[in-house]
Scaffold this motif. Sequence first.
Motif, PDB file in Angstrom:
ATOM      1  N   ASN A 141      -0.754  -1.603  -0.976  1.00 14.55           N
ATOM      2  CA  ASN A 141      -0.078  -0.425  -0.039  1.00 14.55           C
ATOM      3  C   ASN A 141      -0.616  -0.975   1.200  1.00 14.55           C
ATOM      4  O   ASN A 141      -2.118  -0.867   1.405  1.00 14.55           O
ATOM      5  CB  ASN A 141      -0.452   0.743  -0.522  1.00 14.55           C
ATOM      6  CG  ASN A 141       0.196   1.730   0.522  1.00 14.55           C
ATOM      7  OD1 ASN A 141       0.122   1.895   1.595  1.00 14.55           O
ATOM      8  ND2 ASN A 141       1.167   2.606   0.041  1.00 14.55           N
TER       9      ASN A 141
ATOM     10  N   LYS B 135      -0.866   0.662   4.199  1.00  9.45           N
ATOM     11  CA  LYS B 135      -1.547   1.919   4.668  1.00  9.45           C
ATOM     12  C   LYS B 135      -2.853   1.849   4.020  1.00  9.45           C
ATOM     13  O   LYS B 135      -3.892   2.289   4.766  1.00  9.45           O
ATOM     14  CB  LYS B 135      -0.755   3.113   4.672  1.00  9.45           C
ATOM     15  CG  LYS B 135       0.344   2.896   5.788  1.00  9.45           C
ATOM     16  CD  LYS B 135       1.125   4.063   5.830  1.00  9.45           C
ATOM     17  CE  LYS B 135       2.322   4.076   6.767  1.00  9.45           C
ATOM     18  NZ  LYS B 135       2.963   5.216   7.304  1.00  9.45           N
ATOM     19  N   VAL B 136      -2.992   1.819   2.772  1.00 11.40           N
ATOM     20  CA  VAL B 136      -4.266   2.302   1.994  1.00 11.40           C
ATOM     21  C   VAL B 136      -4.960   1.054   2.205  1.00 11.40           C
ATOM     22  O   VAL B 136      -6.320   1.143   2.609  1.00 11.40           O
ATOM     23  CB  VAL B 136      -3.947   2.042   0.374  1.00 11.40           C
ATOM     24  CG1 VAL B 136      -5.147   2.056  -0.211  1.00 11.40           C
ATOM     25  CG2 VAL B 136      -3.102   3.487   0.083  1.00 11.40           C
TER      26      VAL B 136
ATOM     27  N   ALA C 173      -8.773   1.658   4.080  1.00 10.30           N
ATOM     28  CA  ALA C 173     -10.056   0.954   3.449  1.00 10.30           C
ATOM     29  C   ALA C 173     -10.878   0.016   4.226  1.00 10.30           C
ATOM     30  O   ALA C 173     -12.032   0.046   4.410  1.00 10.30           O
ATOM     31  CB  ALA C 173      -9.616   0.310   2.080  1.00 10.30           C
TER      32      ALA C 173
END
Length: 96
Positions: A17, A19-20, A24
């Motif tokens: 993903n 956005k993840v 991170a």
Amino acid sequence: MLKFDNAPKKATNLSLNSKVLEAAREMGMNVSQTVNELLAKEVERRYWEQWNERNKEAIEAYNERIREHGIWGAKYRTFARSMGDGRASTKDKKAA
């Protein structure tokens, strides 16, 4: 037993993903290390889950034998004679 220590790294492609992944990286996370650690934990969890399933009958047979006959050598113990040897007490047998 699973051993993952000192194994060489291998490049791979992952679809994550976006956005993840961005979050991170903004947090300064080492994505490769984090994914590697989490994947190793999941592989180990599934390994033992499958091991337990494959050995279910043997585990149950062993547990039944302990329930019936107790643990080998329990009669020689000098501590906790009334508990922990796996056998039901005389009182429990009468109630059954």
